[in-house]
Design an enzyme around this catalytic site. Structure first.
Site, PDB file in Angstrom:
ATOM      1  N   CYS A   2       0.840  -1.190   0.000  1.00 45.35           N
ATOM      2  CA  CYS A   2       0.000   0.000   0.000  1.00 45.35           C
ATOM      3  C   CYS A   2       0.882   1.249   0.000  1.00 45.35           C
ATOM      4  O   CYS A   2       1.929   1.269   0.644  1.00 45.35           O
ATOM      5  CB  CYS A   2      -0.949   0.080   1.187  1.00 45.35           C
ATOM      6  SG  CYS A   2      -2.048  -1.313   1.335  1.00 45.35           S
ATOM      7  N   ARG A  27       4.024  -0.402  -4.725  1.00 46.91           N
ATOM      8  CA  ARG A  27       3.746  -0.893  -3.369  1.00 46.91           C
ATOM      9  C   ARG A  27       2.431  -1.660  -3.282  1.00 46.91           C
ATOM     10  O   ARG A  27       2.143  -2.312  -2.282  1.00 46.91           O
ATOM     11  CB  ARG A  27       3.687   0.283  -2.387  1.00 46.91           C
ATOM     12  CG  ARG A  27       4.975   1.065  -2.279  1.00 46.91           C
ATOM     13  CD  ARG A  27       4.827   2.194  -1.298  1.00 46.91           C
ATOM     14  NE  ARG A  27       4.733   1.704   0.051  1.00 46.91           N
ATOM     15  CZ  ARG A  27       5.765   1.516   0.870  1.00 46.91           C
ATOM     16  NH1 ARG A  27       6.975   1.807   0.458  1.00 46.91           N
ATOM     17  NH2 ARG A  27       5.597   1.057   2.076  1.00 46.91           N
ATOM     18  N   TRP A  75      -2.809  -2.796  -1.647  1.00 52.33           N
ATOM     19  CA  TRP A  75      -2.489  -4.217  -1.813  1.00 52.33           C
ATOM     20  C   TRP A  75      -3.355  -4.925  -0.777  1.00 52.33           C
ATOM     21  O   TRP A  75      -3.122  -4.812   0.416  1.00 52.33           O
ATOM     22  CB  TRP A  75      -0.993  -4.458  -1.538  1.00 52.33           C
ATOM     23  CG  TRP A  75      -0.569  -5.865  -1.777  1.00 52.33           C
ATOM     24  CD1 TRP A  75      -0.215  -6.429  -2.968  1.00 52.33           C
ATOM     25  CD2 TRP A  75      -0.414  -6.902  -0.792  1.00 52.33           C
ATOM     26  NE1 TRP A  75       0.131  -7.741  -2.784  1.00 52.33           N
ATOM     27  CE2 TRP A  75       0.020  -8.055  -1.467  1.00 52.33           C
ATOM     28  CE3 TRP A  75      -0.613  -6.972   0.591  1.00 52.33           C
ATOM     29  CZ2 TRP A  75       0.269  -9.266  -0.810  1.00 52.33           C
ATOM     30  CZ3 TRP A  75      -0.373  -8.167   1.249  1.00 52.33           C
ATOM     31  CH2 TRP A  75       0.072  -9.302   0.544  1.00 52.33           C
ATOM     32  N   ASN A  99      -1.961   2.122   5.760  1.00 47.34           N
ATOM     33  CA  ASN A  99      -1.073   1.060   5.283  1.00 47.34           C
ATOM     34  C   ASN A  99      -0.702   0.224   6.500  1.00 47.34           C
ATOM     35  O   ASN A  99      -0.231   0.772   7.493  1.00 47.34           O
ATOM     36  CB  ASN A  99       0.173   1.710   4.659  1.00 47.34           C
ATOM     37  CG  ASN A  99       1.245   0.700   4.291  1.00 47.34           C
ATOM     38  OD1 ASN A  99       0.973  -0.485   4.183  1.00 47.34           O
ATOM     39  ND2 ASN A  99       2.461   1.186   4.098  1.00 47.34           N
ATOM     40  N   GLY A 100      -0.939  -1.073   6.443  1.00 48.01           N
ATOM     41  CA  GLY A 100      -0.615  -1.927   7.591  1.00 48.01           C
ATOM     42  C   GLY A 100      -1.779  -2.849   7.900  1.00 48.01           C
ATOM     43  O   GLY A 100      -2.672  -3.043   7.064  1.00 48.01           O
ATOM     44  N   GLU A 484      17.172 -18.513  -6.741  1.00 49.69           N
ATOM     45  CA  GLU A 484      16.840 -17.140  -7.111  1.00 49.69           C
ATOM     46  C   GLU A 484      16.299 -17.082  -8.549  1.00 49.69           C
ATOM     47  O   GLU A 484      15.333 -16.368  -8.837  1.00 49.69           O
ATOM     48  CB  GLU A 484      18.082 -16.247  -6.938  1.00 49.69           C
ATOM     49  CG  GLU A 484      17.932 -14.817  -7.396  1.00 49.69           C
ATOM     50  CD  GLU A 484      16.776 -14.062  -6.743  1.00 49.69           C
ATOM     51  OE1 GLU A 484      16.202 -14.544  -5.761  1.00 49.69           O
ATOM     52  OE2 GLU A 484      16.413 -12.994  -7.276  1.00 49.69           O
ATOM     53  N   LYS A 488      12.574 -15.788  -9.676  1.00 56.27           N
ATOM     54  CA  LYS A 488      12.370 -14.726 -10.665  1.00 56.27           C
ATOM     55  C   LYS A 488      11.388 -15.193 -11.729  1.00 56.27           C
ATOM     56  O   LYS A 488      10.467 -14.478 -12.097  1.00 56.27           O
ATOM     57  CB  LYS A 488      13.729 -14.399 -11.305  1.00 56.27           C
ATOM     58  CG  LYS A 488      14.068 -12.993 -11.511  1.00 56.27           C
ATOM     59  CD  LYS A 488      14.334 -12.104 -10.329  1.00 56.27           C
ATOM     60  CE  LYS A 488      13.665 -12.402  -9.054  1.00 56.27           C
ATOM     61  NZ  LYS A 488      14.059 -11.697  -7.887  1.00 56.27           N
ATOM     62  N   GLU A 491       7.692 -15.611 -10.267  1.00 57.84           N
ATOM     63  CA  GLU A 491       6.951 -14.438  -9.806  1.00 57.84           C
ATOM     64  C   GLU A 491       6.514 -13.514 -10.927  1.00 57.84           C
ATOM     65  O   GLU A 491       5.544 -12.784 -10.775  1.00 57.84           O
ATOM     66  CB  GLU A 491       7.702 -13.677  -8.707  1.00 57.84           C
ATOM     67  CG  GLU A 491       8.830 -12.801  -9.147  1.00 57.84           C
ATOM     68  CD  GLU A 491       9.463 -12.017  -7.980  1.00 57.84           C
ATOM     69  OE1 GLU A 491       8.737 -11.479  -7.147  1.00 57.84           O
ATOM     70  OE2 GLU A 491      10.710 -11.966  -7.933  1.00 57.84           O
ATOM     71  N   HIS A 507      17.022 -38.088  -5.414  1.00 55.93           N
ATOM     72  CA  HIS A 507      16.273 -38.350  -4.180  1.00 55.93           C
ATOM     73  C   HIS A 507      14.804 -37.966  -4.320  1.00 55.93           C
ATOM     74  O   HIS A 507      14.104 -37.855  -3.317  1.00 55.93           O
ATOM     75  CB  HIS A 507      16.921 -37.600  -3.012  1.00 55.93           C
ATOM     76  CG  HIS A 507      18.333 -38.034  -2.756  1.00 55.93           C
ATOM     77  ND1 HIS A 507      18.650 -39.303  -2.329  1.00 55.93           N
ATOM     78  CD2 HIS A 507      19.506 -37.387  -2.915  1.00 55.93           C
ATOM     79  CE1 HIS A 507      19.962 -39.412  -2.220  1.00 55.93           C
ATOM     80  NE2 HIS A 507      20.509 -38.263  -2.584  1.00 55.93           N
ATOM     81  N   LYS A 604       5.851  -4.616  -3.870  1.00 58.55           N
ATOM     82  CA  LYS A 604       7.304  -4.522  -3.721  1.00 58.55           C
ATOM     83  C   LYS A 604       7.753  -4.616  -2.272  1.00 58.55           C
ATOM     84  O   LYS A 604       8.712  -5.307  -1.949  1.00 58.55           O
ATOM     85  CB  LYS A 604       7.765  -3.199  -4.330  1.00 58.55           C
ATOM     86  CG  LYS A 604       9.261  -2.952  -4.255  1.00 58.55           C
ATOM     87  CD  LYS A 604       9.983  -3.825  -5.247  1.00 58.55           C
ATOM     88  CE  LYS A 604      11.478  -3.599  -5.251  1.00 58.55           C
ATOM     89  NZ  LYS A 604      12.168  -4.738  -5.903  1.00 58.55           N
TER      90      LYS A 604
HETATM   91  O1  M6R Z   1      12.708  -5.427   0.545  1.00 62.49           O
HETATM   92  P1  M6R Z   1      13.220  -6.788   0.901  1.00 62.49           P
HETATM   93  O2  M6R Z   1      14.545  -7.072   0.316  1.00 62.49           O
HETATM   94  O3  M6R Z   1      13.210  -7.041   2.375  1.00 62.49           O
HETATM   95  O4  M6R Z   1      12.176  -7.787   0.246  1.00 62.49           O
HETATM   96  C1  M6R Z   1      12.271  -9.167   0.461  1.00 62.49           C
HETATM   97  C2  M6R Z   1      11.384  -9.919  -0.489  1.00 62.49           C
HETATM   98  O5  M6R Z   1      10.040  -9.573  -0.289  1.00 62.49           O
HETATM   99  C3  M6R Z   1      11.746  -9.661  -1.960  1.00 62.49           C
HETATM  100  O6  M6R Z   1      13.080  -9.955  -2.209  1.00 62.49           O
HETATM  101  C4  M6R Z   1      10.850 -10.499  -2.886  1.00 62.49           C
HETATM  102  O7  M6R Z   1      11.120 -11.851  -2.723  1.00 62.49           O
HETATM  103  C5  M6R Z   1      11.053 -10.070  -4.340  1.00 62.49           C
HETATM  104  N1  M6R Z   1       9.789  -9.822  -4.960  1.00 62.49           N
HETATM  105  C6  M6R Z   1      11.734 -11.084  -5.161  1.00 62.49           C
HETATM  106  O8  M6R Z   1      11.944 -10.656  -6.462  1.00 62.49           O
END
Ligand code: M6R
Length: 609
Positions: A2, A27, A75, A99-100, A484, A488, A491, A507, A604
């Site tokens: 948010c 956000r 969000w 926000n929260g 990682e 990527k 997501e 396994h 984000k």
């Molecule tokens: O702002 P942060 O680095 O603490 O965020 C952590 C995760 O939420 C963030 O890395 C998330 O996994 C990304 N969307 C990945 O691309």
């Protein structure tokens, strides 16, 4: 999670609110709204489901000259994305954006129901009704009503509130969700992130948890929830407007991938001594004696930050010999009953510096007496302010929801932190020097890769865009890089992608291999190269569709595709390979026509649990 904006001044409030919300859209982007007030307090509330552009269309049909207002991009946590759940919420004469999460909203709602008819499913409207309950239609100052209400609330909040009865004042407060107040000439601006203020002012006050501020066009009065006055510290916002614009790229994600030679250069600036082959990190504030005494290193983060921590831990183990390193996921670690040995230091890793789970771990570790060191990108963020010491990664604003340049800079910053421990512990420079040299060479190596590979990877993405499943494989340092890469891909392209250590295939995961899957293998020429080759052969023998990323010139197995990387790096090649994964995810997603920068269901900065 948010975004909040607010404006009190002489200019058109709608204009600032919409432009600010666009900057904060990363956000949260499922619904949005603004409310503005004319001099007599007449409110114009405009809300819509969907993106800010949908709200903008509505605003264009309802143009106002109002000079005060608040806005929100959502969000969803409580209640589906819809117009009636969009903020601002109204209760009596007041309007609120939040926000929260209000954790005790159910209990509060049941008590407030006899005074207020709820129009949404949100926890935020409960907070609006509670504030209104204490406000008594203007009998008490709004800031007092806000304080009374917040004392009853459990949870997290960044809020902005305006009353129709006094439309020259905005009251804001925070606990766990960021809020910045921009000081302009005859105007005051509010945002949950300083990026919304750029182009308007460079002067900002970062509100602390437990503070409430009454804001007018030319004044800011801050107090604590115990009504103690707070003298505000005005800071300078260092980010430039250009840093938060696309700069000619179609998407922020591509821009952020392509700027890694520059962003990593900033991470390294002033921290590498290539003559002595040493590193110097000033921020952690640990003496040589303290560094020498470290026996246990916990690395805390979520998502990409966790992967960066895991990758760094593999490296740090290579050049230190008497410390144990434990990368942990903050969302899990915060509820574990972990035994923390003496001489533990914790690295708190976060791009945004606001992630709720990571912040909770930081606070918990601090309360147990553990020294906490931040590896943070966002300057002045909550985590950056609460850690005992820290190293900013200086990667510049990262706007796209998928984290890319932050990963590279986080990983390298943590490896450098490990090197400073090794130096303090008297590890021979001949062990350390090759890492220092490769770190220094990395920006150039990344640049070469980004100059030469994008077209090849784009063609590869075209070939694999219709697969439903992907398996990413890597061994040793390449395993966190594979994790990682899979994150990527899933997501942003919504392809179901999972990562396994190559040695674990037999396994269980080997059972998955069929025509619906492709396998994306990170295969550096390292000491496990031959063993990893066996893993590739196991997949090939079962008819797998294999893509190999390697820096081995002699690789010759009959896989579907090979991306050969030319690099002088021996130790850090997996970090380079991760850029191939980033580009691959980007091009698959654009080929599928999905929203690259704002993938569905995500946001984000995850400031709620
Ligand atoms: O702002 P942060 O680095 O603490 O965020 C952590 C995760 O939420 C963030 O890395 C998330 O996994 C990304 N969307 C990945 O691309």
């Amino acid at each position: 999670m948010c975004g909040i904006v607010g404006y009190v001044g002489k200019k058109n409030a709608q204009d600032f609110l919409i432009s600010g919300l666009k900057r904060l859209e990363y956000r949260g982007y499922d619904s949005a709204g603004i409310v503005t007030f004319d001099a007599k307090g007449k409110a114009t509330l405009l809300r819509s489901k969907g993106k800010i552009s949908d709200l903008e269309t509505k605003v264009a049909k309802n143009k106002r000259t109002d000079t005060v207002g608040i806005g929100h991009t959502r969000w969803a946590t409580h209640g589906e994305p819809s117009e009636r759940n969009a903020h601002p919420h109204k209760a009596g004469k007041i309007y609120l954006v939040h926000n929260g999460i209000i954790e005790n909203y159910k209990e509060l709602k049941s008590k407030l129901e006899k005074f207020h008819t709820f129009a949404s499913d949100t926890d935020s409207e409960v907070l609006a009704a509670l504030i209104n309950h204490f406000y008594l239609d203007g009998e008490y100052p709004l800031s007092n009503a806000v304080v009374q209400a917040l004392k009853l609330v459990h949870g997290t909040y960044g809020i902005a509130v305006v009353s129709e009865l006094k439309p020259t004042e905005v009251v804001v407060a925070r606990s766990g969700s960021p809020l910045v107040i921009g000081i302009g000439h005859g105007e005051t601006l509010i945002a949950s992130d300083a990026s919304a203020l750029l182009g308007h002012t460079k002067k900002a006050i970062y509100l602390n948890d437990g503070e409430v501020a009454s804001i007018t066009a030319d004044s800011v009065e801050i107090k604590t929830l115990d009504s103690q006055p707070v003298s505000a510290k005005v800071e300078t916002i260092k980010t430039d407007l250009a840093a938060i614009q696309k700069g000619g790229y179609d998407h922020f994600l591509l821009k952020e991938i392509m700027e890694q030679p520059a962003s990593l250069t900033e991470t390294l600036r002033g921290r590498i001594n290539l003559i002595e082959k040493t590193v110097h990190l000033g921020g952690p504030n640990l003496s040589d004696k303290e560094l020498k005494s470290i026996k246990h290193l916990i690395i805390v983060g979520c998502g990409t930050a966790y992967h960066a921590g895991m990758l760094a831990s593999y490296y740090i183990e290579q050049f230190t010999n008497d410390i144990t390193i434990e990368p942990v996921m903050a969302s899990e670690y915060r509820y574990r009953h972990a035994h923390i040995p003496d001489h533990t230091v914790a690295l708190i890793v976060s791009q945004s510096g606001e992630t709720a789970d990571t912040l909770a771990c930081l606070r918990d570790l601090k309360s147990q007496g553990v020294k906490t060191i931040g590896i943070v990108n966002a300057i002045g963020s909550t985590i950056a302010r609460e850690v005992d010491g820290g190293t900013y990664i200086h990667a510049g604003p990262e706007i796209s929801v998928a984290s890319t340049k932050a990963f590279t800079s986080q990983a390298v910053a943590m490896i450098m932190f490990g090197l400073t421990i090794a130096e303090a512990k008297g590890i021979k420079n001949s062990f350390i020097a090759p890492y220092v040299e490769e770190i220094a060479a990395l920006p150039n190596e990344i640049d070469n890769l980004l100059q030469t590979l994008p077209d090849t990877i784009k063609a590869l993405a075209e070939k694999y865009k219709s697969y439903d499943h992907a398996i990413y494989l890597g061994r040793d340092v390449s395993y966190p890089a594979a994790l990682e890469g899979a994150l990527k891909l899933k997501e942003i392209s919504y392809i179901d992608a999972n990562a396994y250590p190559t040695g674990e295939l037999k396994h269980g995961p080997l059972a998955l291999i069929d025509d619906r899957f492709f396998e994306f293998v990170l295969l550096p020429k390292d000491n496990l190269y031959d063993k990893s080759i066996s893993g590739v052969q196991e997949v090939l023998a079962r008819g797998g569709h294999v893509v190999v990323i390697t820096n081995s010139a002699e690789f010759s197995l009959p896989v579907d595709n090979v991306i050969k990387i030319t690099t002088s790096l021996k130790l850090l090649a997996p970090i380079l390979m991760n850029l191939v994964s980033q580009l691959f995810a980007y091009y698959i997603t654009t080929a599928k026509g999905f929203n690259v920068d704002q993938p569905r269901n995500l946001a984000k900065s995850v400031t709620v649990e």
